[in-house]
Motif scaffolding. Sequence first.
Motif, short mmCIF file in Angstrom:
data_model
loop_
_atom_site.label_atom_id
_atom_site.label_comp_id
_atom_site.label_asym_id
_atom_site.label_seq_id
_atom_site.Cartn_x
_atom_site.Cartn_y
_atom_site.Cartn_z
N LYS A 61 -2.00 -14.02 -8.41
CA LYS A 61 -2.40 -13.85 -6.72
C LYS A 61 -0.73 -13.54 -6.50
N ILE A 62 -1.29 -12.16 -6.19
CA ILE A 62 -0.17 -10.74 -5.39
C ILE A 62 0.38 -11.60 -3.67
N HIS A 63 0.97 -11.88 -3.05
CA HIS A 63 2.05 -12.31 -1.82
C HIS A 63 3.10 -10.99 -1.52
N PHE A 64 1.84 -10.08 -0.81
CA PHE A 64 2.65 -9.09 -0.13
C PHE A 64 3.37 -9.15 0.85
N LYS A 65 4.55 -8.71 1.31
CA LYS A 65 5.05 -8.61 2.55
C LYS A 65 5.33 -7.12 3.26
N MET A 66 5.89 -6.81 4.68
CA MET A 66 5.25 -5.66 4.35
C MET A 66 6.16 -4.80 5.91
N ARG A 67 6.49 -4.29 5.51
CA ARG A 67 7.57 -3.34 6.96
C ARG A 67 7.03 -1.78 7.19
N SER A 68 7.41 -1.42 8.36
CA SER A 68 7.70 -0.31 9.26
C SER A 68 8.77 0.53 9.52
N GLN A 69 9.01 1.58 9.03
CA GLN A 69 10.68 2.01 9.48
C GLN A 69 10.15 2.59 10.21
N ASP A 70 9.24 3.38 10.95
CA ASP A 70 9.17 4.00 12.17
C ASP A 70 8.45 4.11 13.00
N VAL A 71 7.10 3.48 13.05
CA VAL A 71 5.81 2.97 13.78
C VAL A 71 4.72 2.05 13.62
N LEU A 72 4.01 1.77 13.96
CA LEU A 72 2.75 1.63 13.31
C LEU A 72 1.59 1.82 12.28
N HIS A 73 1.74 0.45 11.56
CA HIS A 73 0.62 1.41 10.26
C HIS A 73 0.06 -0.10 10.36
N SER A 74 -0.61 0.26 9.23
CA SER A 74 -1.50 -1.13 8.84
C SER A 74 -2.20 -0.54 7.27
N ALA A 75 -1.34 -1.44 6.62
CA ALA A 75 -1.48 -1.60 5.11
C ALA A 75 -2.95 -1.82 5.37
N TYR A 76 -4.17 -0.98 4.09
CA TYR A 76 -5.86 -1.28 4.19
C TYR A 76 -5.56 -0.86 2.22
N MET A 77 -6.73 -1.99 1.96
CA MET A 77 -6.95 -1.56 0.43
C MET A 77 -8.41 -2.63 0.96
N PRO A 78 -9.76 -0.92 1.14
CA PRO A 78 -10.66 -1.24 0.79
C PRO A 78 -11.51 -2.50 -0.29
N HIS A 79 -11.02 -2.00 -1.52
CA HIS A 79 -11.65 -2.77 -2.10
C HIS A 79 -11.98 -4.00 -2.78
N PHE A 80 -10.28 -4.46 -2.14
CA PHE A 80 -9.48 -6.10 -1.92
C PHE A 80 -9.84 -6.49 -0.48
N ARG A 81 -10.77 -5.61 0.25
CA ARG A 81 -10.98 -6.15 1.48
C ARG A 81 -9.74 -6.92 2.13
N ALA A 82 -8.85 -6.01 1.93
CA ALA A 82 -7.63 -6.70 2.64
C ALA A 82 -6.35 -5.46 3.81
N GLN A 83 -6.23 -6.03 4.77
CA GLN A 83 -5.66 -5.20 5.60
C GLN A 83 -5.07 -6.23 6.54
N MET A 84 -3.42 -5.60 6.84
CA MET A 84 -2.28 -6.26 7.67
C MET A 84 -1.46 -5.05 8.39
N ASN A 85 -1.85 -5.10 9.53
CA ASN A 85 -0.53 -3.99 9.87
C ASN A 85 0.77 -3.96 9.61
N CYS A 86 1.31 -3.46 9.37
CA CYS A 86 2.60 -3.26 9.33
C CYS A 86 3.65 -2.87 10.77
N VAL A 87 4.98 -3.66 11.09
CA VAL A 87 4.99 -3.16 12.32
C VAL A 87 6.16 -3.69 12.63
N PRO A 88 7.22 -1.91 12.84
CA PRO A 88 8.28 -1.68 12.32
C PRO A 88 9.00 -3.51 13.53
N GLY A 89 10.52 -3.71 12.92
CA GLY A 89 10.90 -4.79 13.05
C GLY A 89 10.59 -5.98 12.98
N MET A 90 9.57 -6.52 11.74
CA MET A 90 9.10 -7.22 11.63
C MET A 90 8.09 -7.37 11.14
#
Length: 394
Positions: free
Chosen positions: A228-257
């Motif tokens: 099990k891989i636990h990803f924690k995501m950050r953004s340096q500048d604008v709103l991004h979205s970490a999308y890994m289609p084959h793993f059916r995984a997607q989560m927004n990367c929000v500046p400041g959180m």
Amino acid sequence: MTSLLVIVVLVLLAIALWQLTKIFDLTQVGSSSDDSQVASDNDNNIQGYIMFGFLAFIYIFTIYGLLKWGNLALHTPASEHGLLVDNLMNITWVLIFVVQFITQGLLYWFSFKNRGHKDKKALFFADSNKLEAIWSIIPSVVLACLILYGLYAWNNIMFVDKDEDVIEIELYAQQFKWTARYAGQDNVLGKANVRLIEGVNTLGVDMSDKNSTDDIVVSELHIPKGKKIHFKMRSQDVLHSAYMPHFRAQMNCVPGMVTEFAFIPTYTTAEYRELPFMVEKVANINKLRAEKSIELVAKGGTALDPYTFDYLLLCNKICGASHYNMQMKVVVDTPEDYKKWLSEKTTLAQDIKAAAAAKAPAEGAKATTDSTAKDTVKAVIDTVKAAIAKVAMK
């Protein structure tokens, strides 16, 4: 330029059609015609058959789309929770298609059946509690079941037990690239802040935090199968979205959180490449690339390289001009290969020390050069002063 020409051509065609309709109207002057603008039985019949034609178009185009582009949809999921996501999606699609088929058929059938006729009178009634109950209760029950199943799937996907054995990895998004940070031996990510970004510390990791000393920063993501891989995501500048289609995984990367997502890979990269559907897909892509390469070479260009499948981490938000190029290769290894790969990587602390060590001699050499230059200038000035003094004495 091509787009502009297409738009100009379409505008000219529209003007030409408009002029043709005016000419046709002029040719009808003096002929007997019905100008009452009240639909006749013939008009209503024509409209009824046109509706049937449009219904046939909807059904035919839907079936054609499924046959033509159905193979482009994502196939076998590469994570444990992917089956849940696919099941939920498939149930939703089936419901949509069934409801669309029934409701559109009824809509156009009743439009044709009850088309206007001079001998018919419309049946009017103010309300029907029975009908209201049917078309309110049935959709409510179906939607409630979908929502409950969705919540069940969401909780199974997002829930990470504090005592669970997971690998902590940070995904850092910035225009227009991804960087990954591994938690190291202690499996705890050190603190970070964008205000601490300096030199090789491009993620702003707080090196005063003891948990940061063994963190590892890489530009290619490797994860082990079955862990099990636990990803924690950050953004340096604008709103991004970490999308890994084959793993059916997607989560927004929000500046400041910090946002989170977790999954368990079920196929290594090598295993997924050998799945029958993927072998066929890659062969088809390479066939198209070979045909395109012939055209490019004939024009003096360079042939395209053969395509090889790799998992990818993409950005699923339009984050700027180079958004399309924001991706990172993801490699799923066997646990043994993953440990070997990770053991060969240097920690961020080691990278910072190496950068500082490389910088020190360069600064020393610069200081020596500056000092030598100053001494040379001083000697020249002293020589000139001495010559001037001799001339003055004479």
